[in-house]
Design an enzyme around this catalytic site. Structure first.
Site, PDB file in Angstrom:
ATOM      1  CE1 TYR A   1      -0.859  13.260   9.772  1.00 44.63           C
ATOM      2  CE2 TYR A   1      -0.696  10.693   9.836  1.00 44.63           C
ATOM      3  CZ  TYR A   1      -0.379  11.863   9.352  1.00 44.63           C
ATOM      4  OH  TYR A   1       0.630  11.965   8.169  1.00 44.63           O
TER       5      TYR A   1
ATOM      6  CD  GLN B   1       5.553   0.576   1.927  1.00 46.54           C
ATOM      7  OE1 GLN B   1       5.859   1.660   1.373  1.00 46.54           O
ATOM      8  NE2 GLN B   1       4.886  -0.457   1.548  1.00 46.54           N
TER       9      GLN B   1
ATOM     10  CG  ASP C   1      -2.603  -0.943  10.467  1.00 47.07           C
ATOM     11  OD1 ASP C   1      -2.867  -0.879   8.978  1.00 47.07           O
ATOM     12  OD2 ASP C   1      -2.091  -1.801  10.808  1.00 47.07           O
TER      13      ASP C   1
ATOM     14  CG  HIS D   1       6.012   4.553   5.890  1.00 46.80           C
ATOM     15  ND1 HIS D   1       5.650   4.217   4.947  1.00 46.80           N
ATOM     16  CD2 HIS D   1       7.465   4.715   5.812  1.00 46.80           C
ATOM     17  CE1 HIS D   1       6.283   4.215   4.003  1.00 46.80           C
ATOM     18  NE2 HIS D   1       7.589   4.482   4.176  1.00 46.80           N
TER      19      HIS D   1
ATOM     20  CB  CYS E   1       7.571  15.406  23.321  1.00 52.34           C
ATOM     21  SG  CYS E   1       7.802  16.852  23.842  1.00 52.34           S
TER      22      CYS E   1
ATOM     23  CB  SER F   1       1.034   1.019  -5.102  1.00 52.79           C
ATOM     24  OG  SER F   1       1.685   2.158  -4.269  1.00 52.79           O
TER      25      SER F   1
ATOM     26  CG  LEU G   1      -7.013  -6.700  -5.260  1.00 53.75           C
ATOM     27  CD1 LEU G   1      -7.509  -7.748  -4.781  1.00 53.75           C
ATOM     28  CD2 LEU G   1      -7.822  -5.368  -5.100  1.00 53.75           C
ATOM     29  CD  GLU G   2      -5.151  -3.211  -8.576  1.00 49.93           C
ATOM     30  OE1 GLU G   2      -5.945  -3.230  -9.222  1.00 49.93           O
ATOM     31  OE2 GLU G   2      -4.847  -1.852  -8.477  1.00 49.93           O
TER      32      GLU G   2
HETATM   33  N1  APR Z   1      -5.168  -7.394  -0.847  1.00 48.40           N
HETATM   34  C1  APR Z   1      -4.150  -7.244  -1.352  1.00 48.40           C
HETATM   35  N2  APR Z   1      -3.637  -6.048  -1.930  1.00 48.40           N
HETATM   36  C2  APR Z   1      -4.627  -5.005  -1.853  1.00 48.40           C
HETATM   37  C3  APR Z   1      -5.776  -5.237  -1.546  1.00 48.40           C
HETATM   38  C4  APR Z   1      -6.252  -6.422  -0.962  1.00 48.40           C
HETATM   39  N3  APR Z   1      -7.493  -6.778  -0.431  1.00 48.40           N
HETATM   40  N4  APR Z   1      -6.569  -3.834  -1.559  1.00 48.40           N
HETATM   41  C5  APR Z   1      -5.626  -3.290  -2.245  1.00 48.40           C
HETATM   42  N5  APR Z   1      -4.222  -3.795  -2.321  1.00 48.40           N
HETATM   43  C6  APR Z   1      -3.221  -3.211  -3.060  1.00 48.40           C
HETATM   44  C7  APR Z   1      -3.631  -2.419  -4.212  1.00 48.40           C
HETATM   45  O1  APR Z   1      -3.495  -3.079  -5.497  1.00 48.40           O
HETATM   46  C8  APR Z   1      -2.287  -1.611  -4.018  1.00 48.40           C
HETATM   47  O2  APR Z   1      -1.301  -1.946  -4.880  1.00 48.40           O
HETATM   48  O3  APR Z   1      -2.641  -2.770  -2.077  1.00 48.40           O
HETATM   49  C9  APR Z   1      -1.508  -1.424  -2.836  1.00 48.40           C
HETATM   50  C10 APR Z   1      -1.798  -0.307  -1.830  1.00 48.40           C
HETATM   51  O4  APR Z   1      -1.133   0.505  -2.281  1.00 48.40           O
HETATM   52  P1  APR Z   1      -0.928   2.069  -1.864  1.00 48.40           P
HETATM   53  O5  APR Z   1      -2.360   2.625  -1.454  1.00 48.40           O
HETATM   54  O6  APR Z   1      -0.013   2.902  -2.702  1.00 48.40           O
HETATM   55  O7  APR Z   1      -0.570   1.944  -0.244  1.00 48.40           O
HETATM   56  P2  APR Z   1       1.152   1.447   0.093  1.00 48.40           P
HETATM   57  O8  APR Z   1       1.598   0.888  -1.025  1.00 48.40           O
HETATM   58  O9  APR Z   1       1.038   1.166   1.613  1.00 48.40           O
HETATM   59  O10 APR Z   1       1.647   3.137   0.188  1.00 48.40           O
HETATM   60  C11 APR Z   1       3.222   3.284   0.869  1.00 48.40           C
HETATM   61  O11 APR Z   1       2.887   5.671   0.661  1.00 48.40           O
HETATM   62  O12 APR Z   1       1.113   7.323   1.438  1.00 48.40           O
HETATM   63  C12 APR Z   1       2.328   6.604   1.655  1.00 48.40           C
HETATM   64  O13 APR Z   1       3.183   6.245   3.850  1.00 48.40           O
HETATM   65  C13 APR Z   1       2.024   5.850   3.025  1.00 48.40           C
HETATM   66  O14 APR Z   1       2.773   3.940   3.831  1.00 48.40           O
HETATM   67  C14 APR Z   1       2.283   4.545   2.644  1.00 48.40           C
HETATM   68  C15 APR Z   1       2.975   4.339   1.515  1.00 48.40           C
END
Ligand code: APR
Length: 237
Positions: free
Chosen positions: A55, A92, A95, A110, A118, A179, A204-205
């Site tokens: 962290y 989630q 930042d 989160h 503490c 995701s 994004l997808e």
């Molecule tokens: N614009 C839009 N979407 C995007 C972009 C972009 N430029 N780049 C990536 N993505 C999408 C990806 O396609 C993916 O579906 O963002 C998603 C990120 O997914 P993760 O990496 O799984 O992140 P997140 O969904 O926030 O994870 C949830 O899991 O690890 C724990 O606590 C952590 O808060 C996090 C939680």
């Protein structure tokens, strides 16, 4: 208290174009380090220095002036200015880019990277520097009892009652840059749908939960989110 009409959920994808990695994309955080080693209470009990180092590195990265909010963060701040309390922004992300992008009421389910908690007196305090065994709690002055104020796997996310209360009455739910892999956030779309809300995924997808949404739009957040907010504020859907 104004009823919440619009619930927005964001994930790591909204901060990707600001220069922060996502977790599960190619090269993402969980491809660099095993979450079991750095993001669980057991990991912290087993090797606190390793967890603090993980962290500390993310906190240092977030302090880098190169990491700035992007057009998607700023668009959601414009949306908050227009909708006020009828918008609930849930992230989630740990930042502070939503806040730096102008959003004032952000629900960090989160936790937050720039806060420490503490384990002795439970105080939650702002913390931008490294945390280590010598770090003293500003409230109780005990050393070595501060942990990241981040929700680890196996811990309960924050503000769930407020979030599900808003989902039960909202007319619009929009998921941005996530995701849909991690509950309870991945289940928010089902709660909104049950309430009869229109559901939209901006990602994004296709995500793991895309088929649960009434509408999905694929592309970068910095393109999709401002376009969606502008259209909404002009009276569109
Ligand atoms: N614009 C839009 N979407 C995007 C972009 C972009 N430029 N780049 C990536 N993505 C999408 C990806 O396609 C993916 O579906 O963002 C998603 C990120 O997914 P993760 O990496 O799984 O992140 P997140 O969904 O926030 O994870 C949830 O899991 O690890 C724990 O606590 C952590 O808060 C996090 C939680």
């Amino acid at each position: 208290m104004t009823a919440v009409s619009t619930v927005v959920l964001t994930g790591a994808g909204i901060s990707r174009e600001s220069g922060l990695e996502t977790f599960r994309d190619l090269g993402g955080v969980w491809s660099q380090v095993r979450l079991e080693e750095v993001a669980t209470p057991a990991a912290f009990a087993r090797d606190p220095a390793r967890v603090q180092a993980f962290y500390n590195a993310r906190r240092r990265q977030l302090r880098d002036p190169a990491i700035q909010p992007n057009a998607a963060h700023r668009a959601l701040a414009r949306l908050e200015q227009a909708l006020g309390d009828s918008l609930l922004l849930v992230t989630q992300n740990v930042d502070d880019l939503h806040e730096r992008g102008g959003s004032r009421d952000v629900v960090h389910m989160h936790g937050e990277l720039f806060k420490a908690r503490c384990t002795a007196c439970t105080a939650v305090v702002p913390w931008h520097d490294d945390l280590d065994a010598g770090s003293r709690c500003p409230q109780c002055a005990r050393p070595g009892r501060l942990r990241p104020h981040v929700v680890w796997f196996g811990e309960i996310p924050h503000a769930l009652e407020r979030i599900f209360e808003a989902l039960s009455g909202c007319t619009r739910f929009v998921s941005i840059g996530t995701s849909g892999s991690v509950y309870p956030a991945a289940g928010f779309v089902a709660a909104a749908s049950e309430a009869g809300a229109a559901t939209l995924e901006l990602n994004l997808e296709p995500s793991a939960g895309s088929r649960r949404f009434g509408e999905v739009r694929h592309g970068p957040a910095t393109a999709l989110v401002p376009a969606w907010v502008d259209r909404l504020l002009q009276g569109g859907g």
